[in-house]
Scaffold this motif. Structure first.
Motif, PDB file in Angstrom:
ATOM      1  N   GLN A  81      71.079  38.844 -31.133  1.00  0.00           N
ATOM      2  CA  GLN A  81      72.354  38.358 -31.286  1.00  0.00           C
ATOM      3  C   GLN A  81      73.289  39.492 -31.713  1.00  0.00           C
ATOM      4  O   GLN A  81      74.365  39.407 -31.054  1.00  0.00           O
ATOM      5  CB  GLN A  81      72.358  37.264 -32.670  1.00  0.00           C
ATOM      6  CG  GLN A  81      73.678  36.766 -32.930  1.00  0.00           C
ATOM      7  CD  GLN A  81      74.341  35.963 -32.003  1.00  0.00           C
ATOM      8  OE1 GLN A  81      73.581  35.119 -31.298  1.00  0.00           O
ATOM      9  NE2 GLN A  81      75.362  36.014 -31.591  1.00  0.00           N
ATOM     10  N   THR A  82      72.812  40.477 -32.273  1.00  0.00           N
ATOM     11  CA  THR A  82      73.689  41.705 -32.455  1.00  0.00           C
ATOM     12  C   THR A  82      73.828  42.187 -31.182  1.00  0.00           C
ATOM     13  O   THR A  82      75.393  42.490 -30.930  1.00  0.00           O
ATOM     14  CB  THR A  82      73.034  42.546 -33.296  1.00  0.00           C
ATOM     15  OG1 THR A  82      72.693  41.996 -34.619  1.00  0.00           O
ATOM     16  CG2 THR A  82      73.987  43.628 -33.586  1.00  0.00           C
ATOM     17  N   SER A 114      81.875  41.922 -27.356  1.00  0.00           N
ATOM     18  CA  SER A 114      83.305  42.362 -27.771  1.00  0.00           C
ATOM     19  C   SER A 114      83.814  43.596 -26.851  1.00  0.00           C
ATOM     20  O   SER A 114      84.972  43.689 -26.564  1.00  0.00           O
ATOM     21  CB  SER A 114      82.855  43.134 -29.104  1.00  0.00           C
ATOM     22  OG  SER A 114      82.657  42.182 -30.166  1.00  0.00           O
ATOM     23  N   HIS A 123      74.198  40.704 -28.068  1.00  0.00           N
ATOM     24  CA  HIS A 123      75.150  39.816 -27.642  1.00  0.00           C
ATOM     25  C   HIS A 123      76.599  40.152 -27.917  1.00  0.00           C
ATOM     26  O   HIS A 123      77.540  39.888 -27.326  1.00  0.00           O
ATOM     27  CB  HIS A 123      74.600  38.403 -27.878  1.00  0.00           C
ATOM     28  CG  HIS A 123      75.469  37.471 -27.426  1.00  0.00           C
ATOM     29  ND1 HIS A 123      76.497  36.921 -28.112  1.00  0.00           N
ATOM     30  CD2 HIS A 123      75.504  36.793 -26.094  1.00  0.00           C
ATOM     31  CE1 HIS A 123      77.079  35.949 -27.495  1.00  0.00           C
ATOM     32  NE2 HIS A 123      76.546  35.854 -26.288  1.00  0.00           N
ATOM     33  N   ASP A 124      76.579  40.238 -29.503  1.00  0.00           N
ATOM     34  CA  ASP A 124      77.972  40.113 -29.871  1.00  0.00           C
ATOM     35  C   ASP A 124      78.568  41.618 -29.645  1.00  0.00           C
ATOM     36  O   ASP A 124      79.853  41.680 -29.341  1.00  0.00           O
ATOM     37  CB  ASP A 124      77.985  40.079 -31.597  1.00  0.00           C
ATOM     38  CG  ASP A 124      77.545  38.714 -31.932  1.00  0.00           C
ATOM     39  OD1 ASP A 124      77.737  37.587 -31.356  1.00  0.00           O
ATOM     40  OD2 ASP A 124      77.416  38.572 -33.024  1.00  0.00           O
TER      41      ASP A 124
END
Length: 136
Positions: free
Chosen positions: A6-7, A14, A9-10
């Motif tokens: 998830q990190t 961004s 992906h974020d």
């Protein structure tokens, strides 16, 4: 492991969004230079659009469209500013410059901030239907 994915992906998302904004700002500068050059350039042969197509590695149709959009932006300060800031994409600006004018600049800018390109296309088609024929 899921938190790590998830990190990542974020981070990718961004970076993608930030890069898109920088690309839009660069496209704005590109069109500004085209507009300014068009005011002071007289190609030896052919049209200015043909010259831009050759020098900027574009199809002729794209060059004509870039010149049209660049010229329109000169009279649309709100849309121009948002595009320069990278808050509007060239795709959105291209759509709204077909019908926006100094009276509707702020309205179209607001719609462009909130809508997708597809929705904007639909909006300008509807706008064209309700305009008097002599206004088009």
């Amino acid at each position: 492991m899921l938190l790590l994915m998830q990190t990542r992906h974020d981070e990718l998302l961004s970076e993608l969004v930030a890069l898109g904004a920088r690309i839009s700002a660069a496209e704005h500068r590109h069109l500004t230079l085209i507009r300014e050059l068009g005011k002071c350039t007289n190609p030896l042969e052919g049209t200015f659009a043909e010259w831009i197509a050759w020098r900027c590695h574009m199809e002729l149709k794209s060059a004509y469209e870039a010149i049209r959009v660049a010229d329109a932006l000169e009279h649309l300060p709100v849309i121009d500013k948002l595009f320069a800031e990278g808050r509007l994409s060239y795709s959105k600006v291209r759509v709204v410059t077909r019908y926006a004018d100094s009276r509707t600049d702020e309205v179209f800018a607001g719609h462009a901030l909130l809508m997708t390109v597809r929705q904007l296309n639909h909006l300008v088609r509807q706008y064209k239907k309700v305009l008097p024929q002599d206004a088009i």
